[in-house]
Design an enzyme around this catalytic site. Structure first.
Site, PDB file in Angstrom:
ATOM      1  N   CYS A 271     -15.404  20.225  39.372  1.00  0.00           N
ATOM      2  CA  CYS A 271     -14.733  21.525  39.182  1.00  0.00           C
ATOM      3  C   CYS A 271     -13.920  21.966  40.391  1.00  0.00           C
ATOM      4  O   CYS A 271     -12.703  22.071  40.315  1.00  0.00           O
ATOM      5  CB  CYS A 271     -15.771  22.608  38.878  1.00  0.00           C
ATOM      6  SG  CYS A 271     -16.532  22.422  37.269  1.00  0.00           S
TER       7      CYS A 271
HETATM    8  N1  LIG Z   1     -20.420  19.852  34.497  1.00  0.00           N
HETATM    9  C1  LIG Z   1     -20.335  21.152  34.800  1.00  0.00           C
HETATM   10  O1  LIG Z   1     -21.197  21.700  35.494  1.00  0.00           O
HETATM   11  C2  LIG Z   1     -19.159  21.980  34.313  1.00  0.00           C
HETATM   12  C3  LIG Z   1     -19.204  23.357  34.518  1.00  0.00           C
HETATM   13  C4  LIG Z   1     -18.164  24.144  34.052  1.00  0.00           C
HETATM   14  C5  LIG Z   1     -17.088  23.552  33.408  1.00  0.00           C
HETATM   15  N2  LIG Z   1     -17.051  22.216  33.224  1.00  0.00           N
HETATM   16  C6  LIG Z   1     -15.902  21.674  32.497  1.00  0.00           C
HETATM   17  O2  LIG Z   1     -16.361  21.230  31.224  1.00  0.00           O
HETATM   18  C7  LIG Z   1     -15.597  20.093  30.785  1.00  0.00           C
HETATM   19  C8  LIG Z   1     -16.533  18.928  30.478  1.00  0.00           C
HETATM   20  O3  LIG Z   1     -17.198  18.555  31.668  1.00  0.00           O
HETATM   21  P1  LIG Z   1     -18.504  17.673  31.681  1.00  0.00           P
HETATM   22  O4  LIG Z   1     -19.054  17.813  33.057  1.00  0.00           O
HETATM   23  O5  LIG Z   1     -19.388  17.990  30.524  1.00  0.00           O
HETATM   24  O6  LIG Z   1     -17.884  16.212  31.459  1.00  0.00           O
HETATM   25  P2  LIG Z   1     -18.679  14.870  31.098  1.00  0.00           P
HETATM   26  O7  LIG Z   1     -17.804  13.754  31.550  1.00  0.00           O
HETATM   27  O8  LIG Z   1     -20.094  14.961  31.567  1.00  0.00           O
HETATM   28  O9  LIG Z   1     -18.752  14.875  29.521  1.00  0.00           O
HETATM   29  C9  LIG Z   1     -17.646  14.758  28.695  1.00  0.00           C
HETATM   30  C10 LIG Z   1     -18.046  13.968  27.467  1.00  0.00           C
HETATM   31  O10 LIG Z   1     -16.908  13.942  26.594  1.00  0.00           O
HETATM   32  C11 LIG Z   1     -16.833  12.657  26.008  1.00  0.00           C
HETATM   33  N3  LIG Z   1     -15.473  12.449  25.541  1.00  0.00           N
HETATM   34  C12 LIG Z   1     -14.388  12.066  26.238  1.00  0.00           C
HETATM   35  N4  LIG Z   1     -13.311  11.987  25.445  1.00  0.00           N
HETATM   36  C13 LIG Z   1     -13.729  12.329  24.196  1.00  0.00           C
HETATM   37  C14 LIG Z   1     -13.092  12.444  22.937  1.00  0.00           C
HETATM   38  N5  LIG Z   1     -11.788  12.163  22.807  1.00  0.00           N
HETATM   39  N6  LIG Z   1     -13.831  12.826  21.898  1.00  0.00           N
HETATM   40  C15 LIG Z   1     -15.152  13.092  22.029  1.00  0.00           C
HETATM   41  N7  LIG Z   1     -15.817  13.003  23.190  1.00  0.00           N
HETATM   42  C16 LIG Z   1     -15.113  12.624  24.273  1.00  0.00           C
HETATM   43  C17 LIG Z   1     -17.296  11.718  27.103  1.00  0.00           C
HETATM   44  O11 LIG Z   1     -17.737  10.484  26.582  1.00  0.00           O
HETATM   45  C18 LIG Z   1     -18.432  12.534  27.751  1.00  0.00           C
HETATM   46  O12 LIG Z   1     -19.676  12.262  27.123  1.00  0.00           O
HETATM   47  C19 LIG Z   1     -14.605  19.832  31.909  1.00  0.00           C
HETATM   48  O13 LIG Z   1     -13.419  20.521  31.623  1.00  0.00           O
HETATM   49  C20 LIG Z   1     -15.271  20.465  33.123  1.00  0.00           C
HETATM   50  O14 LIG Z   1     -14.323  20.839  34.100  1.00  0.00           O
HETATM   51  C21 LIG Z   1     -18.065  21.411  33.668  1.00  0.00           C
END
Ligand SMILES: NC(=O)c1ccc[n+]([C@@H]2O[C@H](COP(=O)([O-])OP(=O)(O)OC[C@H]3O[C@@H](n4cnc5c(N)ncnc54)[C@H](O)[C@@H]3O)[C@@H](O)[C@H]2O)c1
Length: 434
Positions: A271
């Site tokens: 982030c």
């Molecule tokens: N991890 C955190 O603490 C956090 C906090 C706030 C915001 N975010 C935001 O949330 C979003 C997701 O982050 P995350 O940490 O969960 O990512 P992550 O990489 O852990 O998970 C994303 C998932 O999406 C899947 N994916 C990718 N492309 C796809 C598609 N076309 N269709 C279906 N699934 C698909 C991946 O296989 C993965 O399992 C990002 O924008 C991030 O900036 C994350």
């Protein structure tokens, strides 16, 4: 149409579709399942779907038991997007990284939406949770929904509701972290607020998807800029022979108007190093330069070099060079007590030290084997720490201050500690703050 969906949310017959079962999607799934909703999880990663279906977790702080309980409550994971019509909501939790030019890479969001568009049906609520620039929901998702002939706000609904999480912090859960939600129209907002209110204690409605998108960016930019400030203060304080951590502790006793931020070896995680540049990019369209963001980025991204210079200077005093020295990096996850390696500054430290000729090892109780990463490669496993092992390194570099390290043993046995986290309060001849 709106009332039908509101009723289904209220009586818990709504099926919750969550797309992207990672750090954000998985805890959200658990919360909806806990409250009694059937959840249908979509991911393109077959190995994740297989693991979940077998009741396994791939995230350290999420237990296999919690997945098994969700399965008992009807949770299913699938890679088959043609099942999207079974769900009433499609909550998108997919990555939003930067490309190699440090510009927004929306490909995950757009690919996800493009895969879902053929299966959209009347009454669907689409909610984007991925962090992104203001305008993404209206400019990218709305036209895709309209391309199927939906009248968004009447027979299909669209909101942006940013995820907030503090991984590794036991004081907050998905339920207790207030959630912001902005709709494309008042009807969209009403449904979004109803959906999240069913599982989250406090939902904060805002007037538009853009306001919700900007809220998330303000939160993370606030952190990035203040971390940049304190990293700059660290350099000045060090030159003046002042311990910045002592100063922060003292300043934090002010009961108003001061929020403590802590310096470190650089920004990490998915982030804070990334999200600010989503706004920088979009602001250019409006002829605005986001100078605070750029400056904080400059200061923060210089931190690994600063720390390496401290290692070099500390070794130099001992008549050693980085070249040929054995350096043990403590903690390679990007923050304490988690196993998440994304954008970890420790990896940059390891690479820089290796490039300068150091023999680099690492120890991290949360990361037993150095994982496969897109741009970084180390064939290393975590070193188990005992007195003789600690003493065998020319330098121990504390990069991530996990609670599981035995700091007293490290202090007793290490030849030299370079501490980039302010863990050691008492000065000692063999401890250098970086
Ligand atoms: N991890 C955190 O603490 C956090 C906090 C706030 C915001 N975010 C935001 O949330 C979003 C997701 O982050 P995350 O940490 O969960 O990512 P992550 O990489 O852990 O998970 C994303 C998932 O999406 C899947 N994916 C990718 N492309 C796809 C598609 N076309 N269709 C279906 N699934 C698909 C991946 O296989 C993965 O399992 C990002 O924008 C991030 O900036 C994350």
């Amino acid at each position: 149409m709106k009332q039908q969906l509101l009723n289904r949310i209220a009586d818990k017959s709504a099926v919750i579709g969550i797309v992207g079962l990672g750090y954000v999607g998985l805890p959200l799934m658990l919360r909806f399942a806990e409250v009694g909703y059937k959840v249908l999880g979509f991911d393109i990663d077959q190995s994740k779907v297989d693991a979940l279906t077998a009741g396994k977790s791939y995230i350290e702080h999420i237990s296999a038991d919690s997945i098994a309980t969700a399965l008992e409550r009807g949770f299913e994971a699938t890679t088959d997007f043609s099942r999207a019509p079974e769900a009433d909501t499609l909550i998108l939790c997919v990555p939003t990284p930067l490309n190699k030019y440090r510009e927004p890479d929306l490909s995950f969001v757009l690919d996800t939406m493009d895969s879902l568009v053929p299966y959209l049906r009347e009454g669907h609520l689409v909610s984007l949770e991925s962090t992104t620039y203001p305008g993404t929901t209206d400019e990218e998702l709305l036209p895709r929904m309209e391309s199927r002939g939906f009248k968004v706000g009447e027979n299909a609904f669209l909101v942006f509701s940013p995820e907030r999480e503090d991984p590794g912090n036991p004081n907050f859960t998905t339920r207790t972290i207030p959630k912001v939600c902005g709709g494309y129209s008042p009807a969209c907002q009403e449904i979004g607020v109803a959906l999240y209110s069913a599982v989250i204690d406090k939902v904060v409605p805002v007037s538009s998807t853009r306001a919700a998108e900007m809220t998330k960016l303000l939160e993370n930019i606030h952190r990035a800029v203040n971390i940049g400030l304190v990293n700059e203060m660290k350099i000045v304080a060090d030159k003046m022979g002042i311990d910045i951590h002592e100063v922060i502790r003292a300043a934090a006793t002010k009961p108003f108007g001061f929020v403590p931020y802590y310096p470190g070896p650089g920004l990490g995680g998915h982030c804070i190093p990334i999200d600010p540049f989503y706004l920088t990019w979009k602001a250019r369209e409006y002829g605005v330069n986001t100078r605070f963001i750029e400056l904080a980025g400059e200061v923060n991204s210089a931190m690994p070099d600063y720390v390496v210079a401290k290692v070099a200077a500390a070794l130099n005093i001992r008549k050693k060079a980085i070249n040929g020295s054995r350096v043990l990096v403590l903690g390679i996850a990007y923050k304490k007590n988690v196993d998440d390696m994304r954008e970890s500054p420790s990896v940059f430290l390891m690479e820089k030290l290796r490039d300068l000729g150091a023999e680099v090892s690492y120890s991290d109780p949360h990361v037993p084997v150095f994982p496969k990463m897109r741009e970084h490669h180390f064939a290393l496993s975590s070193v188990a720490l005992d007195a003789a092992t600690i003493a065998s390194y020319d330098c121990v570099l504390l990069a991530t201050d996990h609670d599981k390290f035995d700091y007293a043993a490290l202090k007793e046995h290490a030849q030299l500690i370079v501490d980039s986290r302010g863990k050691y309060l008492e000065p000692a001849d063999h401890i250098v703050k970086a």
